[in-house]
Scaffold this motif. Structure first.
Motif, PDB file in Angstrom:
ATOM      1  N   TYR A 147      77.883  66.088  81.612  1.00  0.00           N
ATOM      2  CA  TYR A 147      77.854  67.631  82.676  1.00  0.00           C
ATOM      3  C   TYR A 147      77.038  67.298  83.906  1.00  0.00           C
ATOM      4  O   TYR A 147      77.733  67.057  85.156  1.00  0.00           O
ATOM      5  CB  TYR A 147      77.274  68.024  82.230  1.00  0.00           C
ATOM      6  N   LEU A 148      75.827  66.718  83.866  1.00  0.00           N
ATOM      7  CA  LEU A 148      75.399  66.025  85.309  1.00  0.00           C
ATOM      8  C   LEU A 148      75.991  64.884  85.940  1.00  0.00           C
ATOM      9  O   LEU A 148      77.054  65.013  86.826  1.00  0.00           O
ATOM     10  CB  LEU A 148      74.523  65.175  84.495  1.00  0.00           C
ATOM     11  N   ALA A 149      77.303  63.959  85.093  1.00  0.00           N
ATOM     12  CA  ALA A 149      77.777  62.992  85.924  1.00  0.00           C
ATOM     13  C   ALA A 149      79.403  63.505  86.380  1.00  0.00           C
ATOM     14  O   ALA A 149      79.625  63.203  87.800  1.00  0.00           O
ATOM     15  CB  ALA A 149      78.561  61.339  84.760  1.00  0.00           C
ATOM     16  N   VAL A 150      79.952  65.066  86.453  1.00  0.00           N
ATOM     17  CA  VAL A 150      80.546  64.960  86.818  1.00  0.00           C
ATOM     18  C   VAL A 150      80.578  65.940  88.421  1.00  0.00           C
ATOM     19  O   VAL A 150      81.460  66.147  88.779  1.00  0.00           O
ATOM     20  CB  VAL A 150      81.101  66.004  85.586  1.00  0.00           C
ATOM     21  N   ALA A 151      79.045  66.541  87.394  1.00  0.00           N
ATOM     22  CA  ALA A 151      78.306  67.212  88.692  1.00  0.00           C
ATOM     23  C   ALA A 151      77.732  65.842  89.604  1.00  0.00           C
ATOM     24  O   ALA A 151      79.247  66.426  91.098  1.00  0.00           O
ATOM     25  CB  ALA A 151      77.586  67.475  88.923  1.00  0.00           C
ATOM     26  N   PRO A 210      86.860  69.074  76.862  1.00  0.00           N
ATOM     27  CA  PRO A 210      85.547  69.443  77.856  1.00  0.00           C
ATOM     28  C   PRO A 210      85.416  68.247  79.064  1.00  0.00           C
ATOM     29  O   PRO A 210      84.949  69.150  80.088  1.00  0.00           O
ATOM     30  CB  PRO A 210      85.204  68.431  77.401  1.00  0.00           C
ATOM     31  N   LEU A 211      86.350  68.101  79.732  1.00  0.00           N
ATOM     32  CA  LEU A 211      86.068  67.325  81.630  1.00  0.00           C
ATOM     33  C   LEU A 211      86.819  68.742  81.995  1.00  0.00           C
ATOM     34  O   LEU A 211      86.497  68.775  83.101  1.00  0.00           O
ATOM     35  CB  LEU A 211      87.025  66.569  81.518  1.00  0.00           C
ATOM     36  N   TYR A 212      87.293  69.156  81.711  1.00  0.00           N
ATOM     37  CA  TYR A 212      88.191  70.870  81.841  1.00  0.00           C
ATOM     38  C   TYR A 212      87.023  71.123  82.631  1.00  0.00           C
ATOM     39  O   TYR A 212      87.361  72.025  83.599  1.00  0.00           O
ATOM     40  CB  TYR A 212      89.773  71.434  82.387  1.00  0.00           C
ATOM     41  N   ASP A 213      86.258  71.996  81.943  1.00  0.00           N
ATOM     42  CA  ASP A 213      86.100  72.731  80.928  1.00  0.00           C
ATOM     43  C   ASP A 213      84.678  73.114  82.566  1.00  0.00           C
ATOM     44  O   ASP A 213      83.473  73.245  83.741  1.00  0.00           O
ATOM     45  CB  ASP A 213      84.748  73.227  80.016  1.00  0.00           C
ATOM     46  N   ALA A 214      83.837  71.361  82.571  1.00  0.00           N
ATOM     47  CA  ALA A 214      82.948  70.460  83.579  1.00  0.00           C
ATOM     48  C   ALA A 214      83.673  70.938  84.639  1.00  0.00           C
ATOM     49  O   ALA A 214      82.523  71.392  86.292  1.00  0.00           O
ATOM     50  CB  ALA A 214      82.532  69.467  83.187  1.00  0.00           C
ATOM     51  N   LEU A 215      84.385  70.631  85.158  1.00  0.00           N
ATOM     52  CA  LEU A 215      85.128  70.895  87.331  1.00  0.00           C
ATOM     53  C   LEU A 215      85.787  71.779  87.307  1.00  0.00           C
ATOM     54  O   LEU A 215      84.686  71.757  88.241  1.00  0.00           O
ATOM     55  CB  LEU A 215      86.144  70.068  86.692  1.00  0.00           C
ATOM     56  N   ASN A 216      86.128  72.818  86.114  1.00  0.00           N
ATOM     57  CA  ASN A 216      86.063  74.193  86.387  1.00  0.00           C
ATOM     58  C   ASN A 216      84.890  74.706  86.461  1.00  0.00           C
ATOM     59  O   ASN A 216      84.434  75.996  88.006  1.00  0.00           O
ATOM     60  CB  ASN A 216      86.387  75.276  85.525  1.00  0.00           C
ATOM     61  N   ASP A 217      83.459  74.276  85.949  1.00  0.00           N
ATOM     62  CA  ASP A 217      81.899  74.734  86.345  1.00  0.00           C
ATOM     63  C   ASP A 217      81.964  73.947  88.006  1.00  0.00           C
ATOM     64  O   ASP A 217      80.915  75.211  89.180  1.00  0.00           O
ATOM     65  CB  ASP A 217      80.936  74.092  85.561  1.00  0.00           C
ATOM     66  N   PHE A 218      82.251  73.677  88.504  1.00  0.00           N
ATOM     67  CA  PHE A 218      82.043  72.916  90.118  1.00  0.00           C
ATOM     68  C   PHE A 218      83.005  73.347  90.888  1.00  0.00           C
ATOM     69  O   PHE A 218      82.637  73.124  92.381  1.00  0.00           O
ATOM     70  CB  PHE A 218      81.626  71.721  89.794  1.00  0.00           C
ATOM     71  N   LEU A 219      83.831  73.183  90.771  1.00  0.00           N
ATOM     72  CA  LEU A 219      84.939  73.883  91.760  1.00  0.00           C
ATOM     73  C   LEU A 219      85.651  74.748  91.838  1.00  0.00           C
ATOM     74  O   LEU A 219      86.422  75.141  90.275  1.00  0.00           O
ATOM     75  CB  LEU A 219      86.355  72.108  91.632  1.00  0.00           C
ATOM     76  N   PRO A 220      86.446  76.146  93.065  1.00  0.00           N
ATOM     77  CA  PRO A 220      87.359  76.871  92.532  1.00  0.00           C
ATOM     78  C   PRO A 220      88.044  76.231  92.015  1.00  0.00           C
ATOM     79  O   PRO A 220      89.034  75.979  92.272  1.00  0.00           O
ATOM     80  CB  PRO A 220      86.680  77.262  94.367  1.00  0.00           C
ATOM     81  N   GLY A 221      89.366  77.265  90.873  1.00  0.00           N
ATOM     82  CA  GLY A 221      90.267  76.967  89.996  1.00  0.00           C
ATOM     83  C   GLY A 221      91.104  76.915  91.039  1.00  0.00           C
ATOM     84  O   GLY A 221      92.490  75.427  90.846  1.00  0.00           O
TER      85      GLY A 221
END
Length: 364
Positions: free
Chosen positions: A173-177, A221-232
């Motif tokens: 999660y932190l790495a994707v952020a 899980p990678l899609y989930d993290a990205l969706n937390d940080f960028l608008p769809g």
């Protein structure tokens, strides 16, 4: 980096401290922020009381802390850090309170004046109390444990980072952020996220659909993290333009990844040859992160994990960092940490029994 004396002055004005023999009183200048600090039905205060062994009473715009001197001091640091977070215009979630308790408030981030990785503030934002925010389009993320803070430092400071530890510790999660932050600030041109397509102890058999539909379940899980940080909508556009790619590890062969942020998740399920192949994709201007949990290897019996080999071979090389997490760094449901500790304890006991059995056979 010089400290912000104006900000320090503001912090002193916004929170006034009075200490007596058996209590410590904090007076807050903004009653609206104090309401947010306390939380709904004072849940944040209850969390701090239980975590630090103190009693907190609210009297108007003051919080009075009762407890032993050391606990009072820690509670004061936590309350100051959380209030200053609110002053900076950032929300307060239960996980932020837990993170402040674990790190002692100001210790949750880089100390003011720390050299190096923060630079001009383009990559990360520091607010009063020394805490760190990783800024993305949809939300701002703070490290919640000392190990997470060290990991975030390493992600910004090194070209290749390894994050190793149990599930739920924020490695991916932190790495994707950080990857999204670097991309939004123009420090990398694209983000590439990868995982080995290995079932977790099951044989799922034939999966219908085209190649993308077959591998997407492994990548979710990678899609989930990205969706937390960028608008769809923005995320969809960036994926169409190949500015963000999510692909199985096998698709990395033959590529040179320049000016990119590259993440290999679940790396314990990469073979030695796959790990070597992945690490040698690193190109000019790129950052690479490898995350994994040594206790959850799903490779066939007798197949060595490439993560363990990389740990052994690459330690001590400049610009390569290794960050380690334990059950104490779990930021999911509190039971997850206890579950991990129970399994670790059982594994240690099994190893001790096996060692004693081996000694007994040797004596015979």
């Amino acid at each position: 980096m010089a400290t912000n004396s104006a900000g320090d002055s503001l912090a002193r004005e916004s929170i006034h401290t009075t200490e007596e023999q058996d209590s410590l009183s904090l007076e807050f200048s903004d009653n609206r922020l104090l309401i947010d600090l306390c939380g709904e039905h004072d849940r944040n205060m209850v969390h701090i009381e239980e975590g630090l062994g103190v009693q907190i009473l609210r009297r108007g715009n003051r919080l009075v802390i009762h407890g032993d001197p050391e606990a009072r001091g820690r509670a004061s640091q936590v309350l100051r850090a959380l209030y200053e977070r609110l002053e900076g215009g950032h929300g307060l979630e239960p996980g932020d309170v837990e993170g402040a308790i674990r790190t002692g408030g100001a210790g949750a981030g880089l100390a003011a004046g720390a050299p190096g990785i923060i630079g001009s503030g383009v990559q990360m934002e520091m607010f009063r109390g020394g805490q760190v925010l990783i800024k993305t389009r949809r939300k701002h993320v703070s490290p919640r444990t000392p190990a997470q803070k060290d990991y975030v430092e390493a992600l910004f400071a090194n070209d290749l980072c390894f994050g190793i530890g149990p599930a739920g510790t924020g490695k991916t999660y932190l790495a994707v952020a950080v990857g999204v932050n670097l991309f939004l600030n123009g420090l990398v041109d694209r983000i590439i996220l990868s995982r080995p397509a290995v079932e977790a102890g099951e044989r799922l058999g034939f999966l219908p659909g085209d190649m993308k539909e077959k591998v997407d379940p492994y990548m979710q899980p990678l899609y989930d993290a990205l969706n937390d940080f960028l608008p769809g909508r923005q995320l969809g556009r960036l994926m169409e333009e190949k500015k963000i790619e999510i692909a199985p590890l096998a698709f990395m062969r033959g590529r040179t990844l320049s000016d990119a942020f590259v993440l290999l998740d679940e790396a314990q399920n990469a073979t030695t040859m796959q790990m070597k192949m992945f690490l040698t994709r690193l190109g000019e201007g790129s950052r690479m992160v490898v995350t994994g949990d040594r206790s959850q290897v799903d490779l066939p019996r007798g197949t060595a994990s490439g993560l363990q080999d990389a740990e052994r071979l690459l330690r001590g090389i400049e610009k390569i960092s290794f960050s380690y997490f334990t059950a104490k760094d779990v930021v999911r449901h509190p039971l997850v940490a206890r579950i991990i500790e129970a399994y670790e304890k059982a594994g240690e006991e099994k190893a001790r029994r096996a060692a004693r059995a081996g000694e007994g056979q040797g004596d015979g």
